[in-house]
Write a protein that holds these residues in place. Structure first.
Motif, PDB file in Angstrom:
ATOM      1  N   ALA A 414     -54.780  17.025 -25.647  1.00 19.26           N
ATOM      2  CA  ALA A 414     -55.288  18.317 -25.187  1.00 19.26           C
ATOM      3  C   ALA A 414     -54.489  18.869 -24.007  1.00 19.26           C
ATOM      4  CB  ALA A 414     -56.760  18.200 -24.801  1.00 19.26           C
ATOM      5  N   GLU A 415     -53.483  18.133 -23.549  1.00 18.02           N
ATOM      6  CA  GLU A 415     -52.601  18.578 -22.460  1.00 18.02           C
ATOM      7  C   GLU A 415     -53.385  18.948 -21.208  1.00 18.02           C
ATOM      8  OE1 GLU A 415     -48.993  20.792 -24.634  1.00 18.02           O
ATOM      9  OE2 GLU A 415     -50.952  21.375 -25.411  1.00 18.02           O
ATOM     10  N   ARG A 416     -54.199  18.020 -20.759  1.00 19.94           N
ATOM     11  CA  ARG A 416     -55.007  18.237 -19.548  1.00 19.94           C
ATOM     12  C   ARG A 416     -54.345  17.691 -18.290  1.00 19.94           C
ATOM     13  NH1 ARG A 416     -58.040  22.037 -21.863  1.00 19.94           N
ATOM     14  NH2 ARG A 416     -59.427  21.236 -23.496  1.00 19.94           N
ATOM     15  N   VAL A 417     -53.509  16.667 -18.454  1.00 18.68           N
ATOM     16  CA  VAL A 417     -52.968  15.957 -17.290  1.00 18.68           C
ATOM     17  C   VAL A 417     -51.450  16.145 -17.231  1.00 18.68           C
ATOM     18  CG1 VAL A 417     -52.768  13.745 -16.116  1.00 18.68           C
ATOM     19  CG2 VAL A 417     -54.807  14.233 -17.497  1.00 18.68           C
ATOM     20  N   ASP A 418     -50.998  16.865 -16.235  1.00 17.91           N
ATOM     21  CA  ASP A 418     -49.575  17.094 -16.029  1.00 17.91           C
ATOM     22  C   ASP A 418     -48.976  15.873 -15.334  1.00 17.91           C
ATOM     23  OD1 ASP A 418     -47.050  18.090 -15.549  1.00 17.91           O
ATOM     24  OD2 ASP A 418     -47.681  19.348 -13.860  1.00 17.91           O
ATOM     25  N   LEU A 419     -47.948  15.279 -15.960  1.00 14.20           N
ATOM     26  CA  LEU A 419     -47.336  14.054 -15.440  1.00 14.20           C
ATOM     27  C   LEU A 419     -45.962  14.314 -14.828  1.00 14.20           C
ATOM     28  CD1 LEU A 419     -48.239  11.669 -18.417  1.00 14.20           C
ATOM     29  CD2 LEU A 419     -49.427  11.891 -16.224  1.00 14.20           C
ATOM     30  N   ALA A 420     -45.674  15.560 -14.515  1.00 21.76           N
ATOM     31  CA  ALA A 420     -44.335  15.902 -14.004  1.00 21.76           C
ATOM     32  C   ALA A 420     -43.999  15.145 -12.726  1.00 21.76           C
ATOM     33  CB  ALA A 420     -44.234  17.405 -13.778  1.00 21.76           C
ATOM     34  N   GLU A 421     -44.942  15.028 -11.825  1.00 12.70           N
ATOM     35  CA  GLU A 421     -44.663  14.355 -10.543  1.00 12.70           C
ATOM     36  C   GLU A 421     -44.538  12.853 -10.716  1.00 12.70           C
ATOM     37  OE1 GLU A 421     -47.448  15.440  -7.564  1.00 12.70           O
ATOM     38  OE2 GLU A 421     -46.895  17.573  -7.572  1.00 12.70           O
ATOM     39  N   GLN A 422     -45.278  12.275 -11.674  1.00  7.70           N
ATOM     40  CA  GLN A 422     -45.225  10.827 -11.869  1.00  7.70           C
ATOM     41  C   GLN A 422     -43.954  10.373 -12.572  1.00  7.70           C
ATOM     42  OE1 GLN A 422     -47.877  12.771 -12.196  1.00  7.70           O
ATOM     43  NE2 GLN A 422     -49.793  11.605 -12.460  1.00  7.70           N
ATOM     44  N   TYR A 423     -43.351  11.261 -13.359  1.00  8.79           N
ATOM     45  CA  TYR A 423     -42.163  10.887 -14.126  1.00  8.79           C
ATOM     46  C   TYR A 423     -41.053  11.908 -13.924  1.00  8.79           C
ATOM     47  CZ  TYR A 423     -45.386   7.700 -16.499  1.00  8.79           C
ATOM     48  OH  TYR A 423     -46.297   6.710 -16.786  1.00  8.79           O
ATOM     49  N   PRO A 424     -40.515  12.000 -12.718  1.00  7.86           N
ATOM     50  CA  PRO A 424     -39.509  13.040 -12.432  1.00  7.86           C
ATOM     51  C   PRO A 424     -38.217  12.862 -13.226  1.00  7.86           C
ATOM     52  CG  PRO A 424     -39.689  11.482 -10.607  1.00  7.86           C
ATOM     53  CD  PRO A 424     -40.824  11.189 -11.522  1.00  7.86           C
ATOM     54  N   GLN A 425     -37.818  11.626 -13.488  1.00  8.14           N
ATOM     55  CA  GLN A 425     -36.577  11.422 -14.229  1.00  8.14           C
ATOM     56  C   GLN A 425     -36.718  11.914 -15.663  1.00  8.14           C
ATOM     57  OE1 GLN A 425     -35.135   7.385 -14.220  1.00  8.14           O
ATOM     58  NE2 GLN A 425     -33.256   7.890 -15.313  1.00  8.14           N
ATOM     59  N   ARG A 426     -37.820  11.574 -16.297  1.00 10.55           N
ATOM     60  CA  ARG A 426     -38.052  12.054 -17.654  1.00 10.55           C
ATOM     61  C   ARG A 426     -38.138  13.573 -17.678  1.00 10.55           C
ATOM     62  NH1 ARG A 426     -39.610   9.674 -22.282  1.00 10.55           N
ATOM     63  NH2 ARG A 426     -40.015   7.688 -21.208  1.00 10.55           N
ATOM     64  N   LEU A 427     -38.785  14.148 -16.675  1.00  9.30           N
ATOM     65  CA  LEU A 427     -38.896  15.599 -16.574  1.00  9.30           C
ATOM     66  C   LEU A 427     -37.519  16.242 -16.553  1.00  9.30           C
ATOM     67  CD1 LEU A 427     -40.991  18.022 -15.912  1.00  9.30           C
ATOM     68  CD2 LEU A 427     -40.124  17.732 -13.574  1.00  9.30           C
ATOM     69  N   GLU A 428     -36.629  15.725 -15.722  1.00 11.07           N
ATOM     70  CA  GLU A 428     -35.307  16.324 -15.594  1.00 11.07           C
ATOM     71  C   GLU A 428     -34.477  16.125 -16.864  1.00 11.07           C
ATOM     72  OE1 GLU A 428     -34.553  18.317 -13.328  1.00 11.07           O
ATOM     73  OE2 GLU A 428     -36.250  17.902 -11.994  1.00 11.07           O
ATOM     74  N   GLN A 429     -34.628  14.976 -17.511  1.00 12.32           N
ATOM     75  CA  GLN A 429     -33.886  14.732 -18.742  1.00 12.32           C
ATOM     76  C   GLN A 429     -34.301  15.716 -19.833  1.00 12.32           C
ATOM     77  OE1 GLN A 429     -34.864  10.610 -19.439  1.00 12.32           O
ATOM     78  NE2 GLN A 429     -33.092   9.842 -18.297  1.00 12.32           N
ATOM     79  N   MET A 430     -35.593  15.932 -19.965  1.00  8.69           N
ATOM     80  CA  MET A 430     -36.069  16.838 -21.007  1.00  8.69           C
ATOM     81  C   MET A 430     -35.766  18.289 -20.656  1.00  8.69           C
ATOM     82  SD  MET A 430     -39.599  14.942 -22.240  1.00  8.69           S
ATOM     83  CE  MET A 430     -39.745  15.905 -23.753  1.00  8.69           C
ATOM     84  N   ALA A 431     -35.801  18.617 -19.362  1.00  6.43           N
ATOM     85  CA  ALA A 431     -35.433  19.965 -18.931  1.00  6.43           C
ATOM     86  C   ALA A 431     -33.966  20.245 -19.253  1.00  6.43           C
ATOM     87  CB  ALA A 431     -35.695  20.130 -17.440  1.00  6.43           C
ATOM     88  N   ALA A 432     -33.116  19.244 -19.040  1.00  9.74           N
ATOM     89  CA  ALA A 432     -31.697  19.412 -19.338  1.00  9.74           C
ATOM     90  C   ALA A 432     -31.474  19.591 -20.837  1.00  9.74           C
ATOM     91  CB  ALA A 432     -30.916  18.207 -18.823  1.00  9.74           C
ATOM     92  N   ARG A 433     -32.241  18.850 -21.635  1.00 11.48           N
ATOM     93  CA  ARG A 433     -32.084  18.985 -23.088  1.00 11.48           C
ATOM     94  C   ARG A 433     -32.538  20.367 -23.554  1.00 11.48           C
ATOM     95  NH1 ARG A 433     -29.420  19.053 -27.130  1.00 11.48           N
ATOM     96  NH2 ARG A 433     -30.190  18.271 -29.125  1.00 11.48           N
ATOM     97  N   LEU A 434     -33.632  20.871 -23.001  1.00 18.17           N
ATOM     98  CA  LEU A 434     -34.076  22.213 -23.360  1.00 18.17           C
ATOM     99  C   LEU A 434     -33.040  23.253 -22.948  1.00 18.17           C
ATOM    100  CD1 LEU A 434     -36.469  23.813 -24.597  1.00 18.17           C
ATOM    101  CD2 LEU A 434     -37.268  24.169 -22.252  1.00 18.17           C
ATOM    102  N   ALA A 435     -32.412  23.036 -21.803  1.00 14.92           N
ATOM    103  CA  ALA A 435     -31.373  23.962 -21.345  1.00 14.92           C
ATOM    104  C   ALA A 435     -30.195  23.985 -22.323  1.00 14.92           C
ATOM    105  CB  ALA A 435     -30.899  23.565 -19.954  1.00 14.92           C
TER     106      ALA A 435
END
Length: 461
Positions: A414-435
């Motif tokens: 249901a996408e209730r819990v944002d995990l961006a702060e807990q997993y910053p490396q994964r966040l940046e990797q996926m952001a780079a792939r979307l870019a």
């Protein structure tokens, strides 16, 4: 008849309607599927395909997902087929239809950001080869009934020119369900009476009954329901008179009537002796709009959103002679339909354009690895979403700022819990792939009437 939304043609004038049809070169008025110039007397044993596409159906609006709406025919397809429980589409109509018919992400040809407006000069680019064109070129009889919504300003953009031997329905994205002012048969205007869902089913059933039994068939049934305006026959609405919310009541009646139509079409496949050699696919083009009575179940948001409620569709593949009943939980995408059907038809695409979809058949019929390492859910200049494994990355750009979210869909569908702060490396990797995907995107050929980046920033984007 009952209606909650008044009839309107938007900004289209009757003069434009007249010009669209009367000034079009003469088209085939026949009600039969065109046959090849040199027909073979040898029976073709390749499978037939029937695609049943709902319009704005919510993930939670089918009986097998727990809905109160009576959908016994859809439920039967689910019970005897393969339920695709993590099947992705695009968040709005035209992009999903383009992806379905090309096997390619709409960002490859600039059709990912908006629906095609009435009499827009934009269309699915003619350079993109459609599923119907490939199948027809390989000997299939091809027909489409219902909603096109991929451009009709030029006759070259219309389904009759994009691989379909026969077309009956509406070119536009929104239609009154009782007054068929903009409907056509093979390019010629028709003014048939009746409820749109019933008319679509009537035509599909007739085509199945009158088909050339020596040729395999591709029948694309693109319903206009339950897309607004909220309209349904009175008898269907009375079945849900206990529902207090008027919009929800009519929406439920529209889905109910569509289910009846699907039952008629499946019965026609059976009666034609086609069932053992026909794959039936059911899906929606995007999630429901809750303001118009839809229900996306436990999923967040709805139509127009990259949250799961907007891009996860109820979906079924049904072929009892070849597919054992199953519930498939691994992520799949609408772009997979094109290569899967071509594989079953024993056709190799030859136009040189790389497909984003993959052939699902080996994956569905044998113990093979998941077909996708990652799925692009969409990318535009102002937003995007990407799924890799159980992880989903989402970003939105507003007022010069970028808002980013990271979710684990296995634990949090249901996408209730944002995990961006807990997993910053994964966040940046996926952001780079979307870019990287954004950098590959073609120039937009259809743009929203109001740019999303101009809208106010939401508290929870």
């Amino acid at each position: 008849m009952s209606s909650l939304c008044g009839r309107r043609l938007g900004f289209v004038s009757w003069g434009a309607v007249f010009a669209a049809f009367v000034l079009t070169p003469a088209c085939d008025r026949s009600t039969a599927i065109r046959k090849p110039a040199q027909a073979s007397s040898v029976r073709d044993d390749r499978p037939s395909f029937v695609i049943l596409l709902a319009d704005d159906l919510g993930w939670g609006d089918v009986g097998y997902h727990g809905s109160e709406i009576q959908t016994p025919n859809i439920d039967a397809l689910a019970r005897t087929g393969v339920r695709l429980e993590q099947f992705y589409v695009l968040p709005i109509c035209s992009p999903t239809r383009a992806a379905l018919l090309t096997g390619r992400y709409p960002m490859r040809y600039g059709l990912q950001a908006a629906v095609l407006k009435p009499f827009s000069e934009a269309a699915l680019p003619v350079e993109e080869r459609t599923l119907a064109e490939v199948l027809r070129g390989a000997g299939y009889a091809t027909a489409m009934v219902g909603k096109w919504h991929l451009g009709h300003y030029s006759p070259h953009f219309r389904p009759e020119a994009r691989g379909f031997d026969y077309f009956y329905g509406c070119y536009e994205g929104r239609t009154d369900h009782f007054m068929h002012a903009m409907w056509s048969r093979n390019g010629q205007p028709v003014l048939d009476e009746g409820y749109s869902t019933d008319r679509i089913a009537d035509e599909a059933v007739r085509l199945l009954q009158e088909r050339d039994a020596a040729r395999p068939m591709f029948l694309f049934v693109s319903f206009t329901a339950p897309h607004e305006p909220l309209q349904a026959p009175d008898a269907a609405i009375r079945k849900y008179r206990h529902v207090a919310d008027a919009r929800r009541r009519v929406y439920m009646a529209m889905v109910d009537r569509m289910d009846e139509a699907i039952g008629r079409i499946v019965a026609a496949v059976d009666d034609a002796g086609m069932r053992d050699n026909t794959l039936i696919a059911f899906l929606s083009d995007n999630g429901a709009t809750e303001d118009y009575g839809g229900d996306n179940g436990p999923l967040s948001r709805g139509k127009g959103s990259l949250y799961e409620g907007g891009v996860r569709s109820p979906a079924i593949l049904n072929w009892p002679a070849r597919l054992a009943p199953a519930v498939e939980q691994r992520p799949l995408h609408v772009v997979d339909v094109f290569p899967t059907l071509l594989g079953l038809a024993r056709i190799a695409p030859d136009d040189g354009r790389p497909l984003d979809g993959v052939d699902l058949w080996p994956f569905l019929t044998a113990e093979t690895a998941p077909p996708h390492e990652e799925l692009l859910l969409n990318v535009t200049p102002w937003d995007g979403a990407l799924r890799i494994g159980d992880w989903k990355y989402f970003e939105r750009r507003r007022e010069g700022k970028r808002f980013r979210r990271l979710y684990n869909l296995r634990d949090d569908p249901a996408e209730r819990v944002d995990l961006a702060e807990q997993y910053p490396q994964r966040l940046e990797q996926m952001a780079a792939r979307l870019a990287e995907y954004r950098a590959q995107s073609a120039e937009l050929i259809a743009k929203p009437m109001r740019r999303p980046e101009d809208r106010p920033v939401e508290a929870n984007p």
